[in-house]
Structures are given as C-alpha cells and as structure tokens.
Scaffold this motif. Structure first.
Motif, PDB file in Angstrom:
ATOM      1  N   THR A 345       0.857  -1.193   0.000  1.00  0.00           N
ATOM      2  CA  THR A 345       0.000   0.000   0.000  1.00  0.00           C
ATOM      3  C   THR A 345       0.887   1.234   0.000  1.00  0.00           C
ATOM      4  O   THR A 345       1.759   1.377   0.861  1.00  0.00           O
ATOM      5  N   PHE A 346       0.673   2.119  -0.983  1.00  0.00           N
ATOM      6  CA  PHE A 346       1.443   3.365  -1.081  1.00  0.00           C
ATOM      7  C   PHE A 346       0.719   4.434  -0.261  1.00  0.00           C
ATOM      8  O   PHE A 346      -0.462   4.691  -0.490  1.00  0.00           O
ATOM      9  N   LEU A 347       1.443   5.039   0.679  1.00  0.00           N
ATOM     10  CA  LEU A 347       0.852   6.055   1.549  1.00  0.00           C
ATOM     11  C   LEU A 347       1.584   7.377   1.405  1.00  0.00           C
ATOM     12  O   LEU A 347       2.807   7.409   1.395  1.00  0.00           O
ATOM     13  N   ARG A 348       0.828   8.453   1.297  1.00  0.00           N
ATOM     14  CA  ARG A 348       1.421   9.796   1.336  1.00  0.00           C
ATOM     15  C   ARG A 348       1.283  10.293   2.778  1.00  0.00           C
ATOM     16  O   ARG A 348       0.167  10.395   3.295  1.00  0.00           O
ATOM     17  N   LEU A 349       2.416  10.584   3.417  1.00  0.00           N
ATOM     18  CA  LEU A 349       2.405  11.039   4.813  1.00  0.00           C
ATOM     19  C   LEU A 349       2.256  12.555   4.876  1.00  0.00           C
ATOM     20  O   LEU A 349       3.097  13.283   4.339  1.00  0.00           O
ATOM     21  N   TYR A 350       1.187  13.024   5.539  1.00  0.00           N
ATOM     22  CA  TYR A 350       0.975  14.461   5.719  1.00  0.00           C
ATOM     23  C   TYR A 350       1.594  14.941   7.032  1.00  0.00           C
ATOM     24  O   TYR A 350       2.103  16.049   7.121  1.00  0.00           O
ATOM     25  N   GLY A 351       1.504  14.112   8.081  1.00  0.00           N
ATOM     26  CA  GLY A 351       2.030  14.501   9.393  1.00  0.00           C
ATOM     27  C   GLY A 351       2.475  13.276  10.172  1.00  0.00           C
ATOM     28  O   GLY A 351       2.099  12.153   9.862  1.00  0.00           O
ATOM     29  N   ASN A 392       6.671  12.642   2.957  1.00  0.00           N
ATOM     30  CA  ASN A 392       7.197  11.668   2.001  1.00  0.00           C
ATOM     31  C   ASN A 392       6.170  10.599   1.619  1.00  0.00           C
ATOM     32  O   ASN A 392       5.043  10.602   2.112  1.00  0.00           O
ATOM     33  N   ILE A 393       6.599   9.702   0.744  1.00  0.00           N
ATOM     34  CA  ILE A 393       5.760   8.595   0.300  1.00  0.00           C
ATOM     35  C   ILE A 393       6.332   7.297   0.855  1.00  0.00           C
ATOM     36  O   ILE A 393       7.517   7.007   0.665  1.00  0.00           O
ATOM     37  N   ALA A 394       5.491   6.551   1.575  1.00  0.00           N
ATOM     38  CA  ALA A 394       5.920   5.281   2.173  1.00  0.00           C
ATOM     39  C   ALA A 394       5.203   4.132   1.478  1.00  0.00           C
ATOM     40  O   ALA A 394       4.069   4.294   1.009  1.00  0.00           O
ATOM     41  N   VAL A 395       5.853   2.996   1.396  1.00  0.00           N
ATOM     42  CA  VAL A 395       5.232   1.784   0.862  1.00  0.00           C
ATOM     43  C   VAL A 395       5.175   0.773   2.005  1.00  0.00           C
ATOM     44  O   VAL A 395       6.211   0.453   2.597  1.00  0.00           O
ATOM     45  N   VAL A 396       3.969   0.307   2.337  1.00  0.00           N
ATOM     46  CA  VAL A 396       3.764  -0.542   3.509  1.00  0.00           C
ATOM     47  C   VAL A 396       3.201  -1.891   3.070  1.00  0.00           C
ATOM     48  O   VAL A 396       2.299  -1.947   2.227  1.00  0.00           O
ATOM     49  N   SER A 397       3.707  -2.962   3.642  1.00  0.00           N
ATOM     50  CA  SER A 397       3.155  -4.289   3.350  1.00  0.00           C
ATOM     51  C   SER A 397       2.242  -4.726   4.494  1.00  0.00           C
ATOM     52  O   SER A 397       2.315  -4.188   5.600  1.00  0.00           O
ATOM     53  N   GLY A 398       1.386  -5.691   4.225  1.00  0.00           N
ATOM     54  CA  GLY A 398       0.591  -6.311   5.292  1.00  0.00           C
ATOM     55  C   GLY A 398      -0.751  -5.674   5.583  1.00  0.00           C
ATOM     56  O   GLY A 398      -1.480  -6.155   6.453  1.00  0.00           O
ATOM     57  N   LEU A 399      -1.131  -4.560   4.914  1.00  0.00           N
ATOM     58  CA  LEU A 399      -2.435  -3.943   5.175  1.00  0.00           C
ATOM     59  C   LEU A 399      -3.506  -4.661   4.349  1.00  0.00           C
ATOM     60  O   LEU A 399      -3.431  -4.705   3.127  1.00  0.00           O
ATOM     61  N   LYS A 400      -4.506  -5.210   5.029  1.00  0.00           N
ATOM     62  CA  LYS A 400      -5.505  -6.034   4.339  1.00  0.00           C
ATOM     63  C   LYS A 400      -6.764  -5.258   3.952  1.00  0.00           C
ATOM     64  O   LYS A 400      -7.364  -5.496   2.925  1.00  0.00           O
ATOM     65  N   ALA A 401      -7.195  -4.310   4.820  1.00  0.00           N
ATOM     66  CA  ALA A 401      -8.478  -3.623   4.588  1.00  0.00           C
ATOM     67  C   ALA A 401      -8.319  -2.264   3.922  1.00  0.00           C
ATOM     68  O   ALA A 401      -9.250  -1.766   3.304  1.00  0.00           O
ATOM     69  N   THR A 402      -7.135  -1.640   4.049  1.00  0.00           N
ATOM     70  CA  THR A 402      -6.950  -0.275   3.539  1.00  0.00           C
ATOM     71  C   THR A 402      -7.041  -0.239   2.017  1.00  0.00           C
ATOM     72  O   THR A 402      -6.384  -1.003   1.328  1.00  0.00           O
ATOM     73  N   MET A 403      -7.889   0.673   1.525  1.00  0.00           N
ATOM     74  CA  MET A 403      -8.123   0.813   0.084  1.00  0.00           C
ATOM     75  C   MET A 403      -7.654   2.188  -0.382  1.00  0.00           C
ATOM     76  O   MET A 403      -7.396   3.079   0.427  1.00  0.00           O
ATOM     77  N   THR A 404      -7.626   2.375  -1.685  1.00  0.00           N
ATOM     78  CA  THR A 404      -7.258   3.654  -2.283  1.00  0.00           C
ATOM     79  C   THR A 404      -8.187   4.760  -1.779  1.00  0.00           C
ATOM     80  O   THR A 404      -9.401   4.591  -1.769  1.00  0.00           O
TER      81      THR A 404
END
Length: 762
Positions: A345-351, A392-404
């Motif tokens: 899951t690609f996440l954009r971190l705001y804070g 920054n942009i983080a890439v996280v593994s293991g998230l099952k329910a989080t969607m775009t």
C-alpha cells in the motif's frame, strides 16, 4: 525466458547501481519539510511524461543511463505491457535529490482508459507538472487531467515539451491554454535557436541565456544578457520580462505595491518576481509556462528548478495535516500486489511518522490494522527502511483492509482529536469555504442539510470518485480447476484498479468484467495470463447500456409466509420515477402526506436500511434488457412489518415491489456517447468525415493545426468498437484519435431495436 530474466536483472543492477544514499534521508530530519516537493506529471498520451521523468532521474544522479520509451527500458514504465506498447499503464513513484531538495514524483498514464490512476495520484499531490506537446498545445486528455487537478485544487506549472520540432509554436500553445484551459499562462522561457536547431532557452525572469552543449545534456552554460552584446535579443527579452511583471502586478497586490513605490517595472528584484510567481501559482490565479525538449536533453534542469521555485512544499500543500498535530496522518493512493512482498500500500504522509510494523487506524473503514515491512520506492525497486517522516511517500506491506483514498492515523483517539479540531474550524463559514475542494462539494451534494459533523466526515474520509465503466465482456478460466485462482486474481486486480468492476450474471453464473475501454480489458487479460499464469478467455466486448424509466407507477406487495419456524410478514407500498442526477443516498425518500407520515414516523432505522439495500439491488436490472437503471428515485408510502421478520425479508419485498413497478412504468435504453477527437491530415480528412457520418457522430468543432484537421465530435460507443484499425486504413496510418466518456443518451427506436437484437440475438 530464463536467460531474459537474468539479463533483465543485470540490466537493472547496472542501471540502479548508483542509487544514492538519499533514500535514507526519507527517514531523516522530520522538520525539513520545506525541502520536499511531492509532484505528479500529467499529460495527454505521448506528450513526453515518461521521457521527462527519465531525464530527471538521470540528471539528479539517481540512474547512470537514460532509458527510452521506444526501447522499453525506462525506470517508471516497468510492467511488461508498458514496455511492449510504449505507453504508461500504472502510475509509478520515484524519489530523487535536486540542489539540496528532495523531489517525490509520480509518473501517471496519459491514456483515458487508465484515468483512474491519475485520479488516485491527484488526491495526494501538492503540485503537478502538466506536459504539453509544443506542436499541438492543449489536447483532449490534457483537458481531462486539468479538470481532475481542478477538482483537487492542485497548483500546476506547464512544460512545453518537444520545442525542437519544426512545427512547435509557443504563441499557439499560450493561446490554447487561455482558450481551452481558461487559465492565465505566464511564459517564463523563450527558445534559443541556432541554424534552425533548439540549443537553449532564455530565462525571462532572470534575463539569462541557458545553452546546452553537446553530450547528454549534463553540460549547460548560463550567461546574463546585456544590451551591448545581445542587441535585438536583449530587447525582445526585456519586452517579455516587463510583460511578465505587468501581468503579475494585475493579480498580485504585493508586487503591485512594490511597482508603485519603485515607479518602474525595471527595478524589481529577481527574488521579488519569483516570490510573486510562486504566490500566484499557489493560489492558482496564474500558471508558469516553461519550455524544453526532454528527448533532446534540453530544459529538464530548468524544469526541476521551476518545481522547487514555484510548486508548494508539503506544509503549504496539505490542508489536513494541521488538525492531526504530531499524530500520524497519511492517505493511501495506490495498492499493488507483489510476488515476494504481498500486498503493498502506497501512503502519502501528511504529518507524524510511519515506523516499521506500526499499528494504524483507518478512519474511512473505522478499523485498526497491523502494518508489516516499510519501504521507499524507486518505481518497481523497494528499499527497506525503519521509518518514513512527514511529507514523504511510504510503501507498507501487510495492510488487508486499507483501500485507495482511505485516510489513516495512529489511533482512534488521534482521529477523534483531529475531528474535534476540524469541527471547531468548520463553524467559520470562510474557513469551510477554503477547505471544501470541488471533489468534497460533489460528495456533500448527496447529503441534505449537511452538519459540521457530516462535512468533517467527508473531508477526513474523502476517497476518489470512481468513473462508470463503458465496456463489458465475459471472462472464463480455461477449466473449472482454475475458477478459484481466477476469482483471487480478479479480486487482487480490482483492489489495485477500482475502475475495474467484476460481477456475476444471476441467471447464467458467468463472470462479467467491466472496464474503461477495449485497451483496459485487453491489459487486464494480459496481466492475468502473464502474472497469474491463468490462460483466460475474454468474450467479445459489449457496450455498457443503461436503462431509464419512461413513466412512474405505484404498487403494493404483501408477503406472509413461514420460513423454518419464523413467520415473515411484510406489507410495503412503493412508487418510482426518474429524477435526474439523483445520488445513491437519495434514492429512497419517504412520502410526506399526513396518512403516510403517521405510518412511517415509527419506522426502525434497520428496516429503512433494508429497504435502501432493496432499492440498490432492484435498480441493477432494468425491465427491458436487464441493464442497470439510472436516475431512479423510489418513494416509500406504507410499511407494515410483523414481529420477528428478518431484514432480508424486508429487502426482498422491496425488490419484488420495485421490479413490478419498473415493468408497469416501462423503460428506454440509454447508450454511452463518447467525446472523440481525431487529428488527421487534410488530404485524408474527407474520407474520415464521411465515415464519422455513417457512425452517427455529431461534429462539434473542426479546426486546422499545422496542416492537420482536428475534429471534435460526439459519437455512440457502439459505433466505435475497433475504430482504431478502421481509422488507420482510412488515413494510411497518419491519423490519431482519443476518446473519453461524455454521457448516456437516449436512442432512437430503430437504434434501440438494433442494440437489443445484437445483445439478445433475436
């Protein structure tokens, strides 16, 4: 195949061999957000987005060799289908350093079939580069991405690429930006030509000439223009320089005050002009226009300088971060399945910051999840890190329910704190006006008299708008043994690409795939064969017709039957009619007349939800062809439910009642109509125009561009199946076309009968 894989591995090893240690800076100073730029590259297909990204990576020192799209060896086009076809299909994230700053860049697709990738990326960008082909100006897909960027209020700079072409025309591009994008362009560069060849640019802000010497574009020489040595060139540059200041002064009060104090346009400091351009870019009252030719290695460094000078940093770009304080605030914008790492899951971190194996709370889903490994991405290369800081942009593994589109934070308590801070701000109408981006307003239209709680929920939980599919086709595994694997593959692909819809036909049990176009469905098929090793078969593409009710009817259903030991009793009276643009939430309303209101005032919310589910289920199949019904609003007049009756019985009674109402009301077919733009040489235009007439096209506009005719028209999708091969033969391969969904339109009696015959076979 094995040899190819080994060669591919070594090629990557050489290419990424000099990956800088800047990746570790992603987990570096938390307060260094002013030195970060989160940007995207948007454009019409073939304008040069991927080539520009490749040059940026090369000049920043991230890669040792430059790849080319036509050679199939670029960093961001890493999928096999992208390399074979020379197009971008999926957005790719890359990070690289430039002049002490860090640029996190997302390369997006230009093809309309993959517009969902652009939509997902725009939700998390602080700024964007819109690339234009200098010989074509604003094209069809440029308009689409510009509208999408307006929806998320993303500040932009424009980059006129392919300035080396003989038919490149800055003034025509500038005019098309004004006319088509309804935007004020600020042209900051002028081309420098030598013997008919582009060799450099004149920076109209600093009045410097930048010339690229031979080589791979790494050597550039800057020199200040002067009246003594440059004569006419200096005069032209000064005229353009004054014009920029004059334009800026009309929209920026701070610069206007300086000019009044100085009493001249010539004594303004370069820094003050840059600051004024930045202010106008951030509030989107004007858009800087930079020039270059990425393929010829000219103008890419000045473009990166422009990104740093004019586009916002994460503090200026983010509207939500301040409500979360020091807590984690991040938005998911992409989900990808990796063979080794599982779901990424690609996440954009705001804070806040994200650490390895962190527990997170998903605000949209109201659930907690445990994250796995943490990475930073360079396209399809992932580098493990211990933490990633804000901006920054983080890439996280293991998230099952989080969607775009989901917003995540560190805990439920953090979400509650942010919501209460946001509610306080929303009490001020001025602040509310600033926070509500167009995409949020669109969602609030579905809620009657939204409270501050509703607005806060929309702002915190806002996802991306998923477009309606226009093409359908059946999909079948090679044998029953592969059925389960195919369902898993489709589930994973749908999570990656929300514009892909998978349904099962109730009567035949056949799986139906719905997508944005023929190319979209073809790519999905190729991915299933290549990545999941299932040799699937797709049926011929079908048009996604819709139905609309002709009249309105009222009907009562009385259900009284025993199922097992429980007695199910429901008496329900509903009516239905067509209401243009009705939202999902407003599809069910209550009758307000005295008699009905007395009966419905005590309805349990559970039964209300059950009836709404029934309405949503009933509209999926119209009475004429079983196509989904659009713009339907049902009114509940009467409801009696016996003790112990299940919710499912109430839903089933609502469906039964509505199906009867639809039959009584009758329906008409609506066909998808596409907005089509064709660029064809004048010598072949007559044949193309004659063919369009046969395809029931409505010509809206025709204009001439560099000896080509540009035809804008509306045409039914049913007439455009396989149009690319027809257009190639009509124009000897010289014409190009782009199309996107425009609207659903009522058909004539003859066309409707023809469509029914083609679908049913009789």
């Amino acid at each position: 195949m094995k040899t190819y894989s080994i060669l591919n591995y070594y090629r990557k090893l050489i290419k990424y061999g000099s990956m800088r240690t800047y990746c570790s800076s992603l987990g570096g100073e938390p307060n260094n957000m002013e030195k970060i730029r989160n940007i995207g590259i948007l454009a019409h297909i073939d304008a040069g987005k991927t080539t520009t990204t490749e040059r940026m990576l090369f000049y920043s020192g991230t890669i040792r060799t430059m790849g080319e799209v036509h050679h199939g060896n670029t960093v961001t086009d890493y999928m096999e289908q992208e390399r074979q076809r020379g197009i971008t299909i999926t957005s790719a994230a890359v990070s690289f350093p430039w002049n002490g700053y860090q640029l996190n860049l997302i390369d997006t697709p230009g093809h309309i079939d993959f517009t969902m990738e652009v939509e997902q990326s725009l939700a998390v960008l602080d700024g964007a580069i819109v690339v234009l082909d200098a010989s074509a100006g604003v094209e069809a897909q440029t308009l689409t991405v510009w509208r999408q960027a307006n929806g998320y209020q993303v500040p932009r700079i424009l980059y006129l690429n392919k300035m080396d072409r003989a038919d490149a025309d800055v003034s025509i591009c500038e005019q098309s930006i004004r006319d088509k994008l309804r935007a004020l362009p600020l042209l900051l560069h002028a081309p420098v030509m030598h013997e008919g060849r582009l060799v450099g640019l004149i920076d109209l802000v600093t009045l410097e000439e930048v010339v690229w010497s031979s080589g791979r574009g790494q050597n550039l020489n800057k020199r200040k223009l002067s009246e003594a040595t440059d004569g006419k060139q200096w005069e032209r540059a000064m005229t353009d320089h004054r014009q920029i200041i004059d334009r800026l002064s009309s929209i920026d009060d701070e610069l206007a005050d300086m000019i009044i104090q100085q009493e001249s346009l010539d004594n303004i400091d370069t820094e003050d002009i840059v600051n004024a351009i930045r202010r106008c870019t951030l509030n989107m009252s004007a858009f800087p226009v930079l020039c270059g030719s990425s393929y010829k290695n000219i103008g890419v460094q000045t473009l990166m300088d422009g990104v740093i000078s004019y586009l916002p940093n994460p503090i200026e770009g983010s509207r939500l971060q301040k409500y979360f304080g020091a807590d984690l605030c991040a938005r998911a914008f992409k989900v990808q399945h990796d063979d080794q790492r599982g779901v990424l899951t690609f996440l954009r971190l705001y804070g806040g910051e994200f650490t390895k194996a962190q527990k997170i709370y998903n605000i949209a889903r109201d659930s907690s999840e445990q994250a796995g490994a943490l990475y930073v991405a360079l396209a399809d290369e992932y580098r493990p890190v211990e933490r990633v800081t804000a901006g920054n942009i983080a890439v996280v593994s293991g998230l099952k329910a989080t969607m775009t589109g989901d917003l995540v934070t560190s805990s439920n308590a953090a979400a509650s704190r942010a919501k209460s801070r946001l509610r306080e701000v929303l009490n001020d109408p001025k602040q509310t006006e600033q926070l509500l981006v167009p995409s949020a307003r669109q969602r609030l239209q579905a809620i009657e008299d939204p409270s501050t709680d509703d607005i806060a929920d929309v702002l915190l939980g806002i996802g991306t708008t998923i477009p309606e599919p226009v093409f359908l086709c059946s999909i079948e595994p090679p044998s029953a043994a592969y059925q389960s694997s195919l369902e898993t593959a489709l589930e994973e692909l749908q999570r990656e690409d929300p514009s892909l819809r998978i349904t099962s036909d109730e009567e035949t049990g056949q799986m139906v795939l719905a997508g944005m176009g023929e190319l979209h469905l073809e790519i999905i098929k190729e991915r299933i064969i290549r990545e999941y090793k299932i040799d699937v078969e797709l049926g011929p593409p079908q048009i996604a017709y819709k139905e609309a009710l002709i009249g309105s009817s009222k009907f009562t259903v009385n259900v009284d039957r025993k199922i097992g030991s429980a007695r199910q009793q429901v008496k329900i009276t509903l009516s239905a009619k067509t209401v243009k643009g009705v939202s999902q939430e407003k599809m069910l309303r209550f009758d307000k007349t005295a008699e009905s209101a007395a009966n419905l005032s005590h309805i349990h919310p559970r039964y209300e939800q059950a009836i709404l589910r029934g309405v949503h289920s009933a509209v999926l199949h119209g009475p004429k062809l079983g196509c989904p019904l659009v713009d339907v609003q049902a009114t509940l007049h009467w409801l009696e439910v016996g003790r112990g009756t299940a919710d499912t019985a109430v839903s089933a009674a609502a469906v039964q009642c509505l199906r009867k109402i639809f039959e009584l009301s009758g329906s008409m077919l609506l066909e998808p109509v596409m907005s089509l733009q064709i660029v064809v040489p004048e010598s072949h235009s007559a044949r193309v125009m004659a063919d369009l007439t046969r395809r029931r096209a409505d010509i809206n506009h025709i204009h001439i561009r560099h000896g080509n005719k540009v035809i804008d028209c509306l045409a039914p999708l049913s007439e455009l199946v396989g149009y690319s091969s027809t257009l190639r033969s009509l124009s000897s391969g010289l014409a190009t076309f782009t199309m996107e969904f425009h609207s659903n339109r009522q058909m004539s009696q003859y066309d409707e009968e023809k469509a029914i015959t083609s679908i049913t076979g009789f």
